[in-house]
Design an enzyme around this catalytic site. Structure first.
Site, PDB file in Angstrom:
ATOM      1  N   GLU A 128      24.143 -14.818 -28.488  1.00  0.00           N
ATOM      2  CA  GLU A 128      22.976 -14.255 -29.155  1.00  0.00           C
ATOM      3  C   GLU A 128      23.018 -12.732 -29.038  1.00  0.00           C
ATOM      4  OE1 GLU A 128      19.127 -15.459 -27.709  1.00  0.00           O
ATOM      5  OE2 GLU A 128      18.129 -14.582 -29.420  1.00  0.00           O
ATOM      6  N   GLY A 268      18.191 -11.220 -19.025  1.00  0.00           N
ATOM      7  CA  GLY A 268      17.779 -12.123 -17.952  1.00  0.00           C
ATOM      8  C   GLY A 268      18.538 -13.434 -17.961  1.00  0.00           C
ATOM      9  N   ALA A 269      18.579 -14.084 -19.115  1.00  0.00           N
ATOM     10  CA  ALA A 269      19.232 -15.381 -19.213  1.00  0.00           C
ATOM     11  C   ALA A 269      19.344 -15.780 -20.673  1.00  0.00           C
ATOM     12  CB  ALA A 269      18.444 -16.441 -18.446  1.00  0.00           C
ATOM     13  N   MET A 270      20.053 -16.888 -20.922  1.00  0.00           N
ATOM     14  CA  MET A 270      20.303 -17.314 -22.301  1.00  0.00           C
ATOM     15  C   MET A 270      20.221 -18.829 -22.421  1.00  0.00           C
ATOM     16  SD  MET A 270      20.914 -16.422 -25.347  1.00  0.00           S
ATOM     17  CE  MET A 270      20.949 -17.668 -26.623  1.00  0.00           C
ATOM     18  N   ASN A 272      21.452 -21.249 -24.289  1.00  0.00           N
ATOM     19  CA  ASN A 272      22.473 -22.069 -24.947  1.00  0.00           C
ATOM     20  C   ASN A 272      22.193 -23.562 -24.740  1.00  0.00           C
ATOM     21  OD1 ASN A 272      24.037 -19.527 -25.118  1.00  0.00           O
ATOM     22  ND2 ASN A 272      24.223 -19.871 -22.919  1.00  0.00           N
ATOM     23  N   HIS A 304      11.329 -20.470 -18.993  1.00  0.00           N
ATOM     24  CA  HIS A 304      11.490 -19.875 -20.326  1.00  0.00           C
ATOM     25  C   HIS A 304      12.718 -20.446 -21.035  1.00  0.00           C
ATOM     26  CE1 HIS A 304      11.221 -16.480 -23.259  1.00  0.00           C
ATOM     27  NE2 HIS A 304      12.529 -16.662 -23.320  1.00  0.00           N
ATOM     28  N   GLU A 305      13.846 -20.397 -20.368  1.00  0.00           N
ATOM     29  CA  GLU A 305      15.085 -20.872 -21.012  1.00  0.00           C
ATOM     30  C   GLU A 305      15.006 -22.370 -21.262  1.00  0.00           C
ATOM     31  OE1 GLU A 305      16.634 -18.426 -22.092  1.00  0.00           O
ATOM     32  OE2 GLU A 305      15.863 -16.923 -20.699  1.00  0.00           O
ATOM     33  N   HIS A 308      12.948 -23.135 -24.292  1.00  0.00           N
ATOM     34  CA  HIS A 308      13.631 -22.837 -25.546  1.00  0.00           C
ATOM     35  C   HIS A 308      14.287 -24.081 -26.151  1.00  0.00           C
ATOM     36  CE1 HIS A 308      13.374 -18.651 -26.591  1.00  0.00           C
ATOM     37  NE2 HIS A 308      13.962 -18.174 -25.514  1.00  0.00           N
ATOM     38  N   GLU A 327      10.815 -16.378 -29.471  1.00  0.00           N
ATOM     39  CA  GLU A 327      10.593 -15.631 -28.225  1.00  0.00           C
ATOM     40  C   GLU A 327       9.114 -15.494 -27.862  1.00  0.00           C
ATOM     41  OE1 GLU A 327      12.754 -15.413 -26.205  1.00  0.00           O
ATOM     42  OE2 GLU A 327      14.640 -15.478 -27.306  1.00  0.00           O
TER      43      GLU A 327
HETATM   44  N1  TRP Z   1      17.434 -15.441 -25.892  1.00  0.00           N
HETATM   45  C1  TRP Z   1      17.424 -14.834 -24.582  1.00  0.00           C
HETATM   46  C2  TRP Z   1      16.057 -15.124 -24.012  1.00  0.00           C
HETATM   47  O1  TRP Z   1      15.112 -14.476 -24.281  1.00  0.00           O
HETATM   48  C3  TRP Z   1      17.657 -13.353 -24.625  1.00  0.00           C
HETATM   49  C4  TRP Z   1      19.066 -12.886 -24.475  1.00  0.00           C
HETATM   50  C5  TRP Z   1      19.894 -13.194 -23.483  1.00  0.00           C
HETATM   51  C6  TRP Z   1      19.765 -11.967 -25.262  1.00  0.00           C
HETATM   52  N2  TRP Z   1      21.069 -12.503 -23.622  1.00  0.00           N
HETATM   53  C7  TRP Z   1      21.013 -11.749 -24.711  1.00  0.00           C
HETATM   54  C8  TRP Z   1      19.460 -11.289 -26.401  1.00  0.00           C
HETATM   55  C9  TRP Z   1      21.947 -10.878 -25.242  1.00  0.00           C
HETATM   56  C10 TRP Z   1      20.373 -10.406 -26.958  1.00  0.00           C
HETATM   57  C11 TRP Z   1      21.605 -10.208 -26.388  1.00  0.00           C
HETATM   58  O2  TRP Z   1      15.858 -16.082 -23.372  1.00  0.00           O
HETATM   59 ZN    ZN Z   2      13.764 -16.228 -24.826  1.00  0.00          ZN
END
Ligand code: TRP
Ligand code: ZN
Length: 881
Positions: A128, A268-270, A272, A304-305, A308, A327
């Site tokens: 992302e 912070g985190a992602m 996926n 949060h993650e 999602h 978001e």
């Molecule tokens: N989608 C992630 C979140 O808000 C945000 C995020 C994580 C992100 N890594 C990133 C956005 C790198 C842009 C680039 O939970």
């Molecule tokens: Zn998010």
């Protein structure tokens, strides 16, 4: 690194892709410098697309190795491959075909932390928003959903662990010490949710049984030896899964849910699908290394993650203009989760403080943009407080307007109607209109219009007529590229507080204007008449911070003092006292310009003691009330011609006055809060520590303060108390030998733990006064520091620029110049990090003229650099515009 092309993307230019990719089969042959990526894509021409329309795939820095369609290699005349694009001029007329694309990427040298990279020897991805195109050519846009099957191959000794999205279908041995794993994700997803992790990691395993009885295997993967530190994150994960079932009726949908903690991560985190990747700062914790704030952040980000999975993954975004769709909504969900797990009012106060300190300056400065922007040059720069935090406030307002029941019915309809789709803000608003029968078209401006609305309120009471009149006016200030603003629908929760502290009943106002304790401000000016009121009430308005506005209420001081003690809404009680403090600090700062020592009203100073000792209030609430408005908060309220040194000085005097006048009470309370039992990170225990540590900050100003703070440090049995005492020493008594000793002791004990040393860096970087700049410069040479790691950079450079008003804003401009050079040093490796950092200069126009000019020079220093990335160029140019 890409250089800026100046290309602007516009919402109104959206159109669906010409082709779809229903199936994506990826093979990775992992190698540090030469990973071979083979993508086999099932490509389908969209209905309505003309035959022979070129297929144009996105790339970013890619090197094409091989290309085939339906098993036949393409001739060089049939395609054009640049690092940024792969164009197949005339794809098969049949309309469906198998495209094989092979690219070669180098994870080890990928320092941008986007795409496939290595961190501490582990392969991982961040896709992302547009990182997937750094891995393979693709329709890298969120409305192209595909079913992924991923085959990972690696040298087993280097990467015994092979993870991707979905479920593991097969594993096996290959020759030469290699092995493989095949992962299949049955849920169609956009490319930004793709992930892989490969390496040698330890893990903590657990399981969760969903409401309908399905067993889900949970895994948290961390560096070997740190498995134990994942316990709190695991617990938070299980609580999140349960909460989403109970509150939103949302179950998890795969057999596996994995989280991997990595130490190089831009955010912070992602989220996926089925494989969340985290900054290890938001996973690893125990009482010795993490503070209560860290525990709270871990809980919130894990939630949060996880949330999602439904709001973001099952229903994703049509395009990146809709980022707030996932978001803002997901932040709202994690806020509510934390409120349910902890103390609701305390959580709300903390949220509002963050909103005001991060989002308000954004909304009131050169980088202001709507929650749903209409244009961008670099999408990475739109992961902002406005999209996230204001986006969450907008969802909260929808619930306030509809009520909890209709809000839940709307969410149910949203999931039912849009599951598996890439949706828009219009889709989201529509479900709430449909379930409630309300017209939300004026409300929708919260998504479309930038800027923080200003609301002014005045009241009058007519005893003879038994009438209380509230006059309210709104105005929305101009923001960049939006000079004229339309009137908003602003829901203001309120109460008329009687002398007994209870809300008074009233008669009169029409149901469209006042409904269920909420005034609906829709016109420029409203006069709301409350009848049958026997005594003049105190007006409590914007309770719970129901609308994200700046509020100026013409109100008698005695009403404010009364509300600070008696408002039944805890948030408003905090707000009333905070407003009194802020007003006093502003007037002191104004007078301070004359060189006199400011004085503060006795009643205000006494109230601090009364709140501190009020056993009916939660510890955490008292800690928040006692924490004075920050220097940046005061500066924001003053608005222009800011002199941070004057603000700092006024704030110091107020802290000293409060400490001196309430010394006995604060001391005995401090003594009574010492705790000898077993550590627990729960909210009540954390609140107790917060209050005790806030008291320490006051007591440290008084005679004997150094010794007290040093003893607090030496006896600390957890990181919360230890770090708090170290900060008090470093900020209040920078030259005391006790401070130097404590900093050394801390360093000796924790030097091998980078995350803990980040606290040590931040504490020193935020010490007030011009001299801190030299300290920060020296710390950039510290062995544990590197400009290459985002957490280190944020802990030292980021903290210096955003949380040290006096040193960063040195009148000689040396703070800005140092900062600009650091940004330029980081940018070639990691443009995203550099751009984010550079936003620290966004409020330069509100400084007094001398500093303003110096800050501008620093911005120009950055903008004059040749070959800037789109990320940094975009921020700097908008900031200067
Ligand atoms: N989608 C992630 C979140 O808000 C945000 C995020 C994580 C992100 N890594 C990133 C956005 C790198 C842009 C680039 O939970
Ligand atoms: Zn998010």
């Amino acid at each position: 690194m890409r250089t800026d092309t100046g290309q602007v993307f516009r919402l109104e230019d959206y159109r669906p892709s010409d082709y779809l990719i229903p199936k994506t089969d990826l093979t990775f042959r992992l190698h540090p410098e030469a990973t071979v990526v083979t993508a086999e894509l099932t490509v389908v021409r969209r209905e309505g697309t003309q035959a022979r329309t070129p297929l144009i795939l996105d790339g970013d820095g890619l090197v094409l190795q091989r290309i085939e369609i339906d098993g036949v290699a393409l001739a060089v005349s049939e395609y054009v491959a640049t690092p940024e694009q792969l164009t197949i001029s005339s794809p098969p007329v049949a309309g469906e075909f198998r495209l094989v694309v092979e690219t070669l990427v180098s994870p080890s040298t990928n320092s941008a932390l986007m795409g496939l990279y290595r961190t501490s020897g582990v392969y991982c991805t961040q896709c992302e928003a547009e990182g997937f195109r750094r891995i393979t050519y693709f329709l890298d846009r969120p409305d192209v959903l595909s079913i992924y099957t991923v085959r990972l191959e690696a040298l087993k000794s280097e990467a015994p662990l092979l993870l991707s999205n979905g479920n593991r279908e097969e594993t096996g041995k290959l020759k030469g010490g290699w092995h493989y794993a095949i992962w299949h994700d049955p849920f169609p997803k956009p490319s930004y949710l793709f992930a892989l992790v490969a390496g040698d990691l330890g893990f903590m395993a657990d399981e969760f049984v969903t409401a309908s009885g399905r067993k889900v295997d949970l895994g948290i993967y961390v560096e070997h030896g740190k498995e134990r530190l994942a316990g709190y994150a695991m617990d938070a994960l299980k609580r999140s899964m349960k909460w989403d079932e109970e509150v939103y009726g949302r179950e998890y949908d795969l057999d596996i849910f994995n989280i991997v903690a990595v130490s190089d991560f831009n955010m912070g985190a992602m989220e996926n699908k089925g494989l969340n990747i985290f900054n290890d700062k938001y996973v690893l914790a125990d009482e010795n290394t993490a503070t209560d704030a860290d525990f709270a952040n871990i809980e919130a980000i894990i939630a949060h993650e996880y949330f999602h999975n439904w709001t973001g993954n099952r229903i994703t975004c049509r395009d990146w203009f809709q980022l707030c769709l996932k978001e803002g909504l997901t932040v709202f969900r994690d806020h509510e989760f934390s409120a349910d797990q902890r103390s609701r009012p305390v959580k709300r106060i903390a949220e509002v403080r963050t909103l005001r300190s991060h989002q308000f300056p954004e909304d009131q400065g050169p980088l202001a943009h709507p929650v749903r922007p209409r244009r961008y040059r670099e999408i990475n720069n739109f992961y902002t407080a406005t999209v996230y935090e204001k986006g969450s406030e907008v969802v909260r307002m929808i619930r306030t307007i509809l009520g909890a029941d209709d809000f839940r019915r709307g969410m149910d309809l949203y999931f039912e109607r849009h599951d598996g789709e890439a949706a828009t803000i219009e889709d989201f608003l529509k479900v709430f209109e449909d379930v409630s029968g309300r017209d939300l078209s004026q409300f929708a401006l919260w998504y479309h219009q930038a800027g923080t609305p200003n609301v002014t309120v005045s009241t009058s009471y007519n005893a003879a007529a038994r009438e209380f009149v509230v006059e309210i006016e709104q105005s929305v200030p101009a923001t960049p590229s939006e000079a004229r603003k339309r009137l908003m629908h602003i829901p203001l929760a309120f109460g008329l507080v009687g002398r007994d502290g209870k809300d008074m009943a009233y008669e009169g106002p029409d149901g469209a204007t006042v409904e269920n304790g909420v005034i609906h401000l829709k016109k420029r000016r409203h006069v709301v008449r409350f009848g049958n009121i026997a005594q003049r009430p105190a007006l409590s308005i914007n309770r719970g911070f129901s609308a994200p506005v700046t509020l100026s209420v013409e109100q008698r001081k005695e009403d404010r003092f009364f509300l600070a003690r008696h408002d039944s809404d805890a948030f408003s009680r905090w707000q009333a006292y905070n407003t009194l403090l802020t007003d006093a600090l502003i007037s002191a700062s104004r007078k301070g310009l004359g060189g006199k020592t400011p004085e503060f009203p006795e009643k205000l100073v006494e109230l601090a003691g009364a709140i501190a000792g009020d056993e009916t209030l939660e510890h955490a609430f008292r800690a928040l009330a006692l924490a004075l408005p920050g220097e940046a908060d005061i500066a924001r309220e003053i608005g222009k011609n800011i002199d941070p040194d004057v603000i700092f000085a006024s704030r110091q005097v107020l802290a000293e006055t409060i400490a001196r006048s309430n010394e006995d009470a604060l001391r005995s309370l401090y003594g009574s809060l010492a705790f000898k039992g077993r550590f627990s990170p729960d909210a009540a225990s954390a609140g107790r520590r917060a209050l005790r540590n806030t008291l320490l900050d006051y007591l440290a100003i008084l005679p004997g303060g150094v010794a007290l703070a040093h003893a607090h440090f030496a006896k600390a049995t957890n990181m919360t108390d230890r770090a708090a005492a170290l900060a008090v020493l470093t900020h209040r008594h920078p030259r005391a030998h006790e401070t130097i000793d404590a900093l050394k002791t801390f360093e000796r004990r924790f030097r091998s733990d980078q995350l803990v040393m980040d606290k040590w860096l931040t504490i020193q970087a935020t010490a007030p006064g011009a001299a801190t700049l030299d300290k920060v410069r020296a710390l950039t040479e510290y062995a544990g520091f590197t400009m290459h790691n985002p957490n280190r950079v944020r802990a030292l450079i980021g903290a210096f620029a955003t949380a040290n008003q006096t040193a960063f804003n040195r009148p000689d401009g040396a703070g800005y110049e140092f900062f600009a050079r650091a940004v330029l040093e980081i940018e070639p490796r990691n443009p995203q990090l550099a751009a984010r950092l550079a936003t620290a200069l966004r409020s330069w126009r509100s400084l007094e003229p001398g500093r303003r000019e110096k800050a501008r020079e620093a911005l120009l220093l950055i903008s004059r650099q040749d070959g800037l990335s789109p990320d940094l160029r975009d921020i700097v140019e908008r900031t200067l515009a």
